[in-house]
Write an enzyme that holds these catalytic residues in place. Structure first.
Site, mmCIF file in Angstrom:
data_model
loop_
_atom_site.group_PDB
_atom_site.id
_atom_site.type_symbol
_atom_site.label_atom_id
_atom_site.label_comp_id
_atom_site.label_asym_id
_atom_site.label_seq_id
_atom_site.Cartn_x
_atom_site.Cartn_y
_atom_site.Cartn_z
ATOM 1 N N ASP A 170 39.113 49.961 44.464
ATOM 2 C CA ASP A 170 38.685 48.292 44.027
ATOM 3 C C ASP A 170 39.877 47.667 44.301
ATOM 4 O OD1 ASP A 170 35.941 49.491 43.136
ATOM 5 O OD2 ASP A 170 36.376 48.786 40.697
ATOM 6 N N GLU A 402 41.541 57.347 32.374
ATOM 7 C CA GLU A 402 41.056 56.656 33.894
ATOM 8 C C GLU A 402 41.195 57.007 34.927
ATOM 9 O OE1 GLU A 402 40.127 53.176 33.525
ATOM 10 O OE2 GLU A 402 39.452 52.662 36.056
HETATM 11 C C1 2M8 Z 1 35.867 50.884 38.503
HETATM 12 O O1 2M8 Z 1 35.094 49.494 38.883
HETATM 13 C C2 2M8 Z 1 34.044 48.154 38.318
HETATM 14 C C3 2M8 Z 1 33.544 47.162 38.864
HETATM 15 O O2 2M8 Z 1 32.842 48.700 39.709
HETATM 16 C C4 2M8 Z 1 35.442 47.364 37.567
HETATM 17 O O3 2M8 Z 1 36.903 47.183 37.713
HETATM 18 O O4 2M8 Z 1 35.125 46.793 36.999
HETATM 19 C C5 2M8 Z 1 36.396 51.347 40.082
HETATM 20 O O5 2M8 Z 1 37.691 52.471 39.238
HETATM 21 C C6 2M8 Z 1 35.107 52.332 40.490
HETATM 22 O O6 2M8 Z 1 35.411 52.717 41.111
HETATM 23 C C7 2M8 Z 1 34.531 52.944 38.921
HETATM 24 O O7 2M8 Z 1 33.390 52.725 39.762
HETATM 25 C C8 2M8 Z 1 34.178 51.571 37.739
HETATM 26 C C9 2M8 Z 1 33.133 52.753 37.239
HETATM 27 O O8 2M8 Z 1 34.244 53.515 36.543
HETATM 28 O O9 2M8 Z 1 35.599 51.626 37.856
#
Ligand code: 2M8
Length: 433
Positions: A170, A402
């Site tokens: 992201d 994470e």
């Molecule tokens: C993160 O992304 C989300 C948006 O999609 C966020 O930051 O709110 C990223 O690491 C993404 O790759 C991942 O799929 C998601 C949920 O783990 O978190």
């Protein structure tokens, strides 16, 4: 040690599994179903609860749109712990959106094809798994068809992403120069992520303004891909995204062959595959950097940085032997110092590298899983073992976070959300491989 870790991973996955038949990535921080998370999660679930893994993917695919699109978040439930939620994304603006589920109008890396193949590999009862796959595989094929018909603007076998959230990586420094071309309004909103996680590990408020602005453009055009291709300030060919599509094409070919009787679809997949691999090698290889890189379709310029995504083509068998050799050399030279865990998400030798912030440097277990299998594809067994052992060590030392600091010796090196589903799921697979 192994049994204890696996037990803990299973507990996390069981706790994150929801009544609606899907798994949240992490309590509080990510309270819905995410597309590529679900795929990685199902790989781990397949080891201890086949039914759960099958539900995970079936639930995701149930939210598919009429044109084959699969959204990046499915909002199965109400939750006020995440921003931006269903009320911001408003998928119903698209006439093609699912009538059953609210979702976003953007997608994520197409991992579902190879996830089905992994579930088949792991399954003890191959016949039962193949029967299940038969009920789902056409939806994944339709999803690939969607990509090739709507997102390959130059007809070169490469599909675009229109938002950094589609990349999965992201707030990678890769996007920084694109943000400089934009001047979004200062939106008023309440961030929720920074109530769960230290703000120093997350994107800034101004970065979120950019993220929201692109969504507003897509919404104003009813999430129409042709309009988005014309108007989005963010339009990128991402090596990770395209490598996942190519790896999933290959998986679908193999699965359709096992099922039998789908010669038309197999022929189409082979055509896409040939074109994509050629397009990928022609457009995304940077000889000087010795790596695959991103390409900005809006400015028509390559984005010349090395990230962990640069190495993901190994997993899809895209490089020739010679290119693979160069790529692994680049990985070891820039990312592989003895003082570091493999593999940082961004070039540690760059001044844009940040060891703590989200996708600007930390190690991610899903990327390591992709690299582990990619290195093995080309016979780089030692390097593969290093990626695997580094991942296990990080999880064992710092718990199921994470993302992780790549600098060895850092205390409390686990960042972002805790009890993180894909870290748990992929550890189970790594320990069984
Ligand atoms: C993160 O992304 C989300 C948006 O999609 C966020 O930051 O709110 C990223 O690491 C993404 O790759 C991942 O799929 C998601 C949920 O783990 O978190």
């Amino acid at each position: 040690m192994k049994d204890k870790l696996i037990k803990r991973a299973i507990t996390i996955l069981n706790e994150n599994f929801q009544e609606g038949g899907f798994t949240i990535p992490c309590k509080g921080l990510y309270p819905f179903q995410w597309k590529w998370d679900s795929g990685f999660i199902a790989i781990g679930q397949a080891y201890f609860d086949v039914d759960m893994a099958q539900k995970e993917i079936a639930t995701l695919l149930d939210a598919q749109w009429d044109n084959g699109f699969i959204p990046h978040i499915v909002f199965h439930n109400e939750s006020d712990t995440y921003f931006p939620g269903a009320d911001v994304h408003q998928s119903k603006l698209s006439p093609l959106a699912s009538k059953k589920y609210k979702s976003t109008g953007m997608t994520q890396p197409p991992v579902t094809g190879f996830v089905l193949a992994e579930m088949y590999r792991i399954a003890e009862d191959k016949n039962a798994m193949l029967n299940y796959i038969q009920t789902q595989i056409d939806k994944v094929f339709d999803n690939h068809h969607y990509f090739y018909t709507n997102r390959d603007v130059n007809d070169e076998g490469l599909v675009f992403i229109y938002h950094n959230w589609e990349s999965g990586t992201d707030n990678s420094p890769i996007w920084d120069d694109i943000w400089k071309t934009m001047n979004p309004p200062e939106y008023t909103f309440e961030r929720r992520d920074t109530t769960h996680v230290d703000a120093s590990q997350r994107p800034s408020k101004r970065e979120y303004d950019h993220y929201l602005y692109i969504i507003e453009i897509a919404k104003a055009n009813q999430y129409n891909d042709a309009k988005i291709a014309e108007l989005s300030p963010f339009l990128v060919l991402d090596p990770l995204f395209n490598a996942m599509l190519i790896r999933s094409n290959e998986a679908l070919i193999n699965l359709y062959e096992l099922i039998g009787g789908n010669t038309g679809k197999i022929a189409t997949l082979k055509k896409w595959q040939e074109k994509s691999i050629k397009g990928f090698n022609d457009k995304l290889w940077d000889e000087e950097l010795g790596a695959y890189i991103h390409y900005d379709l809006r400015s028509q310029k390559p984005i010349r940085f090395v990230t962990s995504s640069s190495f993901s083509p190994l997993y899809a068998k895209i490089p020739s032997k010679e290119r693979a050799e160069k790529l692994v050399q680049t990985m070891m030279d820039k990312f592989g110092g003895e003082d570091k865990y493999l593999c940082a998400s961004f070039d540690p030798t760059s001044d844009r590298f940040d060891p703590k912030k989200y996708w600007r440097g930390p190690v991610w277990i899903n990327m390591n899983w992709i690299l582990y299998h990619g290195l093995k594809n080309y016979g780089y067994t030692q390097n593969a073992e290093r990626v695997k052992n580094d991942s296990i060590e990080l999880l064992e030392k710092h718990d199921f976070f994470e993302y992780f600091d790549c600098r060895k010796g850092t205390e409390n090196a686990g960042y972002g959300g805790g009890n993180f589903s894909w870290s748990a799921a992929l550890l189970i697979d790594l320990l069984n491989n």
